[in-house]
Design a protein around this motif. Structure first.
Motif, PDB file in Angstrom:
ATOM      1  N   ASP A   1       9.575 -32.865   9.467  1.00  0.00           N
ATOM      2  CA  ASP A   1       8.445 -33.530   8.819  1.00  0.00           C
ATOM      3  C   ASP A   1       8.517 -35.036   9.082  1.00  0.00           C
ATOM      4  OD1 ASP A   1       6.245 -33.801   7.261  1.00  0.00           O
ATOM      5  OD2 ASP A   1       7.156 -33.060   5.406  1.00  0.00           O
ATOM      6  N   ASP A   2       7.405 -35.690   8.962  1.00  0.00           N
ATOM      7  CA  ASP A   2       7.339 -37.155   9.085  1.00  0.00           C
ATOM      8  C   ASP A   2       8.034 -37.646  10.353  1.00  0.00           C
ATOM      9  OD1 ASP A   2       6.139 -36.897   6.643  1.00  0.00           O
ATOM     10  OD2 ASP A   2       7.952 -37.441   5.517  1.00  0.00           O
TER      11      ASP A   2
ATOM     12  N   ASP B   1       4.207 -38.023  11.783  1.00  0.00           N
ATOM     13  CA  ASP B   1       3.973 -38.659  10.496  1.00  0.00           C
ATOM     14  C   ASP B   1       2.545 -39.187  10.386  1.00  0.00           C
ATOM     15  OD1 ASP B   1       5.267 -39.553   7.971  1.00  0.00           O
ATOM     16  OD2 ASP B   1       4.481 -41.490   8.681  1.00  0.00           O
TER      17      ASP B   1
ATOM     18  N   GLU C   1      -0.350 -34.604  10.743  1.00  0.00           N
ATOM     19  CA  GLU C   1      -0.727 -34.557   9.330  1.00  0.00           C
ATOM     20  C   GLU C   1      -1.636 -35.731   8.991  1.00  0.00           C
ATOM     21  OE1 GLU C   1       3.053 -34.537   7.317  1.00  0.00           O
ATOM     22  OE2 GLU C   1       3.249 -36.704   7.511  1.00  0.00           O
TER      23      GLU C   1
HETATM   24 MG    MG Z   1       4.798 -35.456   6.241  1.00  0.00          MG
END
Ligand code: MG
Ligand code: C2E
Ligand code: MG
Length: 710
Positions: free
Chosen positions: A599-600, A622, A656
């Protein structure tokens, strides 16, 4: 008086009494035997003397009776009284008899030698056995009588009757007794003198022995007693002189050895109790003691004490990755470097783990204190060579000042700790002074923590779900579970509590619930016809390190009857770095077929080799890069690079926070696989999501809707 101080005197008195007793007994016995012997001798002497004297008198009379008879004849014959008296006087002078009587032939008294002659004419019987010229001796009641005839041959003129007197030898005996008694008295005097001298000698000898005993026995014993008392009082430095090779010497040696052993053990205990074994620095215990004293001194002198709280950054990761031996080695070296940059009079202590404290007295201005903190931070800047590779470690420093920040020791320490946490928030290798605002923040954090505990109990947490769709055809592929807190009427986003959940460790309590809730949601959605859906669950580093994580997931998969590849875990890049537990969990879950997403991506440190090694399935770019990618060239390049990397490694990519069709088009053009964001849908409650999914038609203009509070 000390009980042992009298020992020499008591010994001396005891020995003197024994000697005196023995001597008295010997003297008494000697006196008794000498006295008895002398007395016996005196009686024997007296007896033999008187018998010798008697014999002498009788024999003298016997021998001279013929001659005396001759001499007295004429005066008796002529009745010459004067001549007779002279002769009697001569006999008196010679023998000192009691009486000398001159008798005529008929036995009548002629004269007794005295002038008045009272017995004149009195008649005495003459023994018939008397032979002329020979003396006859008769022992009678009056004494010893000696008769002899006065005459020439058979011609007898009369008789002489001599009553021998013992007066002479009585006086001789008296003289002898006097002599013996004088001798006895002299002996007694000498005896007493000898006894006196003996006593004196005995006393002197006793004193000498007592003195000697005192030197050889009593004094060492007294010394020992004194030293043992000192030992009992805790003073083990005293040592006994080992004077002799005898029992006392050995005893002294044993006592000295015992004291040395004790001293060693005590020193060791003291070291163990007060110093950290690993670094040799004062430990928590000694630190508290020093700080208490420093505060006491500062209070009296109205001065300041600065307390530094140090905590190594990311030490846990090093410990977990490289093992505790390396961690210990690093701590030792860190302590060594810190020690080099502080003053000798300042106390640097190890509180435990990777926490250190420093007490600085007499420095009051903040600039100087800041310099000290910078020196310590700087001391750790050069890399540590551990094994083959250089190792970087930094330290966060919090500073609190007595009495400005706190009056009490515990509060001061807490404030320094608070400041340290705040420094950590500023990034590794920072320092920060304690302030009231900080305290306020801490206070708020504590309140939040309590509120979250209550929220867990009351089950106020819920999950919302946000879809992920394919960039090319818009097909719904996955939903991401996002945590929400229903706090009264408001729905709080994770940004307002997830950090606090992390730091307080409360997040671990939520892990099983989140996994189960997400699992049940997926099953629900599957039942509602969304069979191809994947469920993405966010896990923080702390959650991903939970040793029971694979088992928990296994239970959820089994409980909800889900295939592992329907489950995707979102972790951040740093989670896998330097953490053995996370790495082993990642491997186990990958083996099981559970998907792993980073993630990110792009915001933290990442190891590209880890992407392959841990079989990462998804990279989520991210949202911050996506947000500005159309305006910011750099962000656009990063997005492009990440997408190229994902394509290169054969990893699925997700963008995202996609909010606009332009962003989506651009991402799609760059080869991005999946899209998530308000453009598609905001995070929704489960039922809303199911409703949304039913209505969702890929390829149609995407409606922005949902309940996301951010
Ligand atoms: Mg994220
Ligand atoms: P994340 O995993 O990167 O989640 C994406 C975040 O972006 C979510 O914020 C989501 O609501 C938000 N978002 C989605 N689309 C858009 C958009 O188009 N525009 C904007 N501005 N935002 C969008 P949220 O839900 O506040 O979550 C924030 C972070 O909290 C998450 O970031 C995740 O790291 C963390 N988080 C959420 N739920 C959990 C959880 O259950 N456990 C853990 N450990 N962390 C969670
Ligand atoms: Mg996420």
């Amino acid at each position: 008086m000390h009980p042992l101080q009298g020992i020499s005197a008591r010994y001396a008195i005891f020995i003197a009494s024994i000697l005196l007793g023995a001597m008295g007994l010997v003297l008494a016995l000697a006196g008794y035997f000498v006295f008895a012997g002398t007395n016996e001798l005196r009686q024997e002497l007296t007896a033999s003397f008187s018998s010798v004297q008697d014999t002498y008198d009788v024999q003298a009379l016997r021998a001279s009776s013929g001659y005396l008879g001759d001499r007295l004849f004429d005066p008796l014959y002529n009745l010459d009284l004067t001549a007779l008296e002279e002769e009697i006087a001569r006999i008196d002078a010679w023998l000192s008899p009691r009486s000398v009587l001159i008798l005529d032939a008929a036995g009548r008294v002629i004269t007794d030698g005295s002038a008045d002659n009272p017995d004149h004419g009195r008649r005495y019987g003459i023994p018939g056995e008397l032979v002329p010229g020979q003396a006859l001796i008769q022992d009678g009641a009056a004494g010893r009588l000696v008769y002899f005839t006065i005459g020439h041959g058979q011609e007898i003129a009369g008789y002489a009757r001599v009553l021998l007197s013992d007066a002479r030898h009585l006086s001789l005996l008296a003289a002898l007794r006097t002599e013996v008694e004088d001798a006895w008295r002299g002996f007694v005097d000498r005896f007493v003198a000898i006894a006196f001298v003996s006593l004196l000698v005995t006393i002197l000898v006793s004193l000498a022995i007592g003195l000697r005993l005192s030197v050889s026995l009593s004094r060492p014993l007294r010394d020992m007693s004194r030293v043992v008392e000192q030992y009992a009082a805790g003073n083990l430095a005293q040592k006994l002189p080992e004077r002799s090779q005898d029992e006392l010497g050995r005893l002294a040696r044993s006592l000295n050895q015992m004291a040395s052993e004790h001293e060693r053990a005590r020193d060791q205990l003291l070291r163990l109790a007060n110093y950290d074994e690993l670094t040799g620095l004062p430990n928590r215990h000694l630190f508290y003691d020093r700080l208490r004293r420093a505060i006491g001194r500062a209070r009296r002198a109205r001065r300041q004490v600065a307390l530094f709280f140090l905590d190594l950054d990311r030490f846990k990761a090093i410990n977990d990755t490289l093992g505790h031996d390396v961690g210990d080695d690093l701590l030792r070296r860190v302590a060594g470097r810190l020690r080099q940059v502080i003053r000798a009079e300042d106390t640097l202590a190890r509180m435990g783990g990777d926490e250190f404290t420093l007490i600085v007295e007499g420095v009051c201005d903040e600039f100087a204190l800041q310099t000290i903190a910078q020196k310590m931070i700087g001391a750790l800047a050069p890399p540590f060579a551990i094994g083959e590779r250089p190792f970087h470690i930094s330290v966060s420093v919090g500073i609190a000042i007595y009495p400005r920040d706190a009056d009490a020791l515990d509060t001061l320490l807490k404030h320094a700790d608070t400041a340290m946490y705040a420094a950590k928030g500023q990034g590794p290798g920072s320092s920060r002074f304690f302030t009231l605002e900080l305290q306020q923040l801490v206070h708020e954090r504590l309140e939040l923590e309590q509120a979250m505990r209550r929220a867990i109990d009351r089950q106020e947490f819920e999950l919302h779900y946000q879809p992920e769709v394919r960039a090319d055809d818009g097909r719904l592929v996955a939903v991401e579970a996002l945590l929400r807190w229903r706090d009264g009427d408001s729905l709080r986003p994770p940004s307002s509590f997830i950090g606090a959940l992390e730091e307080s460790g409360l997040i671990a309590q939520l892990t099983p619930w989140v996994l189960r809730e997400a699992g049940m949601a997926l099953r629900d959605l599957q039942r509602q016809g969304l069979t191809d859906l994947r469920m993405c669950v966010n896990l923080s580093a702390r959650q991903f390190q939970q040793p029971d994580l694979p088992d928990l997931i296994e239970q959820v998969l089994a409980g909800c009857d889900l295939q592992p590849e329907r489950f995707e875990l979102e972790i951040t890049e740093s989670t896998l770095l330097d953490d053995t537990l996370s790495q082993s969990n990642a491997s186990r879950l990958a083996e099981r077929g559970v998907r792993l997403a980073i993630d990110d991506f792009g915001t933290g440190y990442s190891s590209l080799t880890y992407l392959k090694r841990f079989d990462v399935d998804v990279l989520k770019i991210d949202g911050s890069f996506v947000r500005d990618m159309l305006e910011d060239q750099e962000d656009a390049q990063i997005v492009a690079a990440v997408l190229a990397l994902a394509v290169g490694l054969g990893i699925e990519s997700v963008a995202e926070r996609v909010e606009s069709p332009a962003q989506m088009e651009r991402l799609s053009a760059l080869g991005c696989d999946l899209i998530q964001g308000y453009l598609v849908c905001r995070p929704l409650g489960l039922q809303d999501l199911a409703d949304w999914a039913r209505q969702y038609a890929p390829g149609q203009p995407l409606a922005v809707r949902g309940s996301d509070p951010g």
